[in-house]
Scaffold this active site. Structure first.
Site, short mmCIF file in Angstrom:
data_model
loop_
_atom_site.label_atom_id
_atom_site.label_comp_id
_atom_site.label_asym_id
_atom_site.label_seq_id
_atom_site.Cartn_x
_atom_site.Cartn_y
_atom_site.Cartn_z
N ASP A 190 15.89 -11.92 -2.28
CA ASP A 190 17.22 -11.72 -2.87
C ASP A 190 17.89 -10.45 -2.31
O ASP A 190 19.10 -10.41 -2.12
CB ASP A 190 17.14 -11.59 -4.40
CG ASP A 190 17.07 -12.94 -5.09
OD1 ASP A 190 17.15 -13.97 -4.39
OD2 ASP A 190 16.94 -12.96 -6.33
N ASP A 202 -8.92 -4.60 6.28
CA ASP A 202 -9.48 -5.40 5.19
C ASP A 202 -10.52 -6.39 5.70
O ASP A 202 -11.54 -6.62 5.04
CB ASP A 202 -8.35 -6.16 4.45
CG ASP A 202 -7.77 -5.31 3.33
OD1 ASP A 202 -8.55 -4.67 2.60
OD2 ASP A 202 -6.54 -5.27 3.20
N ARG A 257 6.11 -6.94 3.30
CA ARG A 257 4.75 -7.28 2.87
C ARG A 257 4.70 -7.11 1.37
O ARG A 257 4.88 -6.01 0.83
CB ARG A 257 3.68 -6.43 3.52
CG ARG A 257 2.31 -6.81 2.90
CD ARG A 257 1.14 -6.40 3.71
NE ARG A 257 0.87 -4.99 3.65
CZ ARG A 257 -0.16 -4.42 4.29
NH1 ARG A 257 -0.98 -5.15 5.02
NH2 ARG A 257 -0.35 -3.12 4.22
N GLU A 299 -7.35 -11.77 6.25
CA GLU A 299 -7.94 -10.42 6.32
C GLU A 299 -9.17 -10.32 5.42
O GLU A 299 -9.46 -9.25 4.91
CB GLU A 299 -6.89 -9.35 5.99
CG GLU A 299 -6.14 -9.55 4.71
CD GLU A 299 -5.16 -8.41 4.39
OE1 GLU A 299 -5.15 -7.37 5.07
OE2 GLU A 299 -4.41 -8.56 3.41
N HIS A 339 0.82 -1.22 0.00
CA HIS A 339 0.00 0.00 0.00
C HIS A 339 0.85 1.27 0.00
O HIS A 339 0.44 2.29 0.57
CB HIS A 339 -0.90 0.01 1.24
CG HIS A 339 -2.08 -0.92 1.13
ND1 HIS A 339 -3.05 -0.82 0.16
CD2 HIS A 339 -2.44 -2.00 1.88
CE1 HIS A 339 -3.95 -1.77 0.32
NE2 HIS A 339 -3.60 -2.51 1.35
C1 3PY Z 1 -5.37 -4.22 7.11
O1 3PY Z 1 -5.82 -3.75 8.17
O2 3PY Z 1 -6.10 -4.59 6.17
C2 3PY Z 1 -3.95 -4.39 6.94
O3 3PY Z 1 -3.53 -4.90 5.92
C3 3PY Z 1 -3.03 -3.93 8.02
O4 3PY Z 1 -1.70 -4.19 7.74
MG MG Z 2 -4.91 -5.33 4.47
#
Ligand code: 3PY
Ligand code: MG
Length: 253
Positions: free
Chosen positions: A83, A173, A69, A147, A44
Site C-alpha cells: 500500500d 540463516d 523484506r 535460508e 532485522h
Molecule cells: C541471511 O543471510 O540470513 C539473510 O537473511 C541475508 O539477507
Molecule cells: Mg536471513
C-alpha cells in the site's frame, strides 16, 4: 515501477542494494547509483511503516524498484508495504509448500490472493485505483527466501507453487540452520546452496543470493553460477568499508 521483474522474466540479472538504516536519505543515495532495486529490510532493523513511507517517496522518485523484506510471512505487513508503494515483497524463511502459497497469497488481490484493496498511496490515494488494481497482481514481484536446511529438503515442492518470481538465499540463516553459523564457505553450506540453485533452474524461477561482504569477484562468480536476483552488501557495510578505507589511507602516511 522499475525493470526488475522484466529483467528477471527475460533471464537477465537484477542487482539490488540493501537498506537497513531507517532514513530516506540512505535509500535515496543508493537509488542514485546503478542498482535495479532497493530493499528496505523490515526483518532485522528498526525500519517501521513511517520510515518506509518516506523511503518510498525517495526511491520511487528515482525510477528504481522498491522491495520490502517483511518481518515474517504476514498479510498485514505485506498489505502495508505494498500500500505504501513497494513494487514487491521478499518473504523470509520459507520452508514449506504451504508457506510458499501463503507468500504468494499475501502479495496478490483476490482471486489469486488475499491482499486487501484500499485507496492507499500505491493508488495515488484513489486517483489511480482502477489502473493500479488491474495490473497489480501481474506487476508485483514475489520473492521467497530459502535460508533454512528445511527449505533445502523441500525445495522442489516449494518451487512447484505458481506465482514465485525469484528466490533469495540468506547465507547466514542457511549456515546457522546447519549449525555452521557464519561458515559461509563450508562445503556442506555450499552444497545446500547448489541444491537450491539447481532446483530454481529446473523450475524456471530466478535464483537469488545476498552477497554480504564487499567482494566484487564473488559477484562475478555468483552470476557465472547462475544467480540472477542479487543483493550487493548492506548500507551499514558500505559505511564500515568507507571508514576503513579512509583510515587505512591515513595509517599508510
Ligand atoms: C541471511 O543471510 O540470513 C539473510 O537473511 C541475508 O539477507
Ligand atoms: Mg536471513
Amino acid at each position: 515501477m522499475g525493470t526488475t521483474k522484466q529483467k528477471l522474466s527475460r533471464g537477465e540479472v537484477a542487482l539490488g542494494a540493501w537498506n537497513m538504516i531507517p532514513h530516506p536519505n540512505v535509500a535515496e543515495i543508493m537509488a542514485g547509483e546503478g542498482f535495479d532495486w532497493i530493499c528496505v529490510d523490515m526483518e532485522h532493523t528498526a525500519q517501521d511503516v513511517q520510515t518506509l513511507e518516506n523511503i518510498a517517496r525517495a526511491v520511487k522518485g528515482s525510477g528504481k524498484d522498491l522491495l520490502v523484506r517483511l518481518p515474517s510471512c504476514d498479510d498485514v505487513a505485506a498489505k502495508k508495504a505494498l500500500d505504501l508503494g513497494a513494487d514487491g515483497i521478499i518473504v523470509p524463511c520459507v520452508n514449506t509448500k504451504e508457506e510458499a502459497e501463503q507468500a504468494v497469497a499475501i502479495a496478490k488481490y483476490p482471486p489469486e490472493g488475499m491482499r486487501g484493496a484500499s485507496l492507499a498511496r500505491c493508488t495515488d490515494y484513489g486517483r489511480n485505483f482502477s489502473d493500479y488494481f488491474k495490473a497489480a497482481n501481474e506487476n508485483v514481484l514475489v520473492v521467497i527466501m530459502l535460508e533454512h536446511i528445511a527449505a533445502v529438503e523441500n525445495v522442489d515442492e516449494i518451487l512447484s507453487v505458481p506465482g514465485i518470481d525469484a528466490t533469495f538465499i540468506g547465507p547466514y540463516d542457511l549456515s546457522s540452520s546447519m549449525e555452521l553459523a557464519g561458515q559461509l564457505d563450508h562445503p556442506d553450506v555450499l552444497a545446500a546452496q547448489k541444491t537450491l540453485l539447481d532446483s530454481c533452474t529446473r523450475h524456471g524461477v530466478a535464483p537469488g543470493f545476498h552477497i554480504i561482504p564487499n567482494d566484487p569477484p564473488q559477484v562475478e562468480a555468483r552470476i557465472e553460477m547462475g544467480f540472477r536476483f542479487i543483493a550487493l552488501g548492506l548500507d551499514t557495510g558500505f559505511i564500515i568499508d568507507g571508514c576503513r578505507a579512509m583510515l587505512a589511507g591515513v595509517a599508510r602516511k
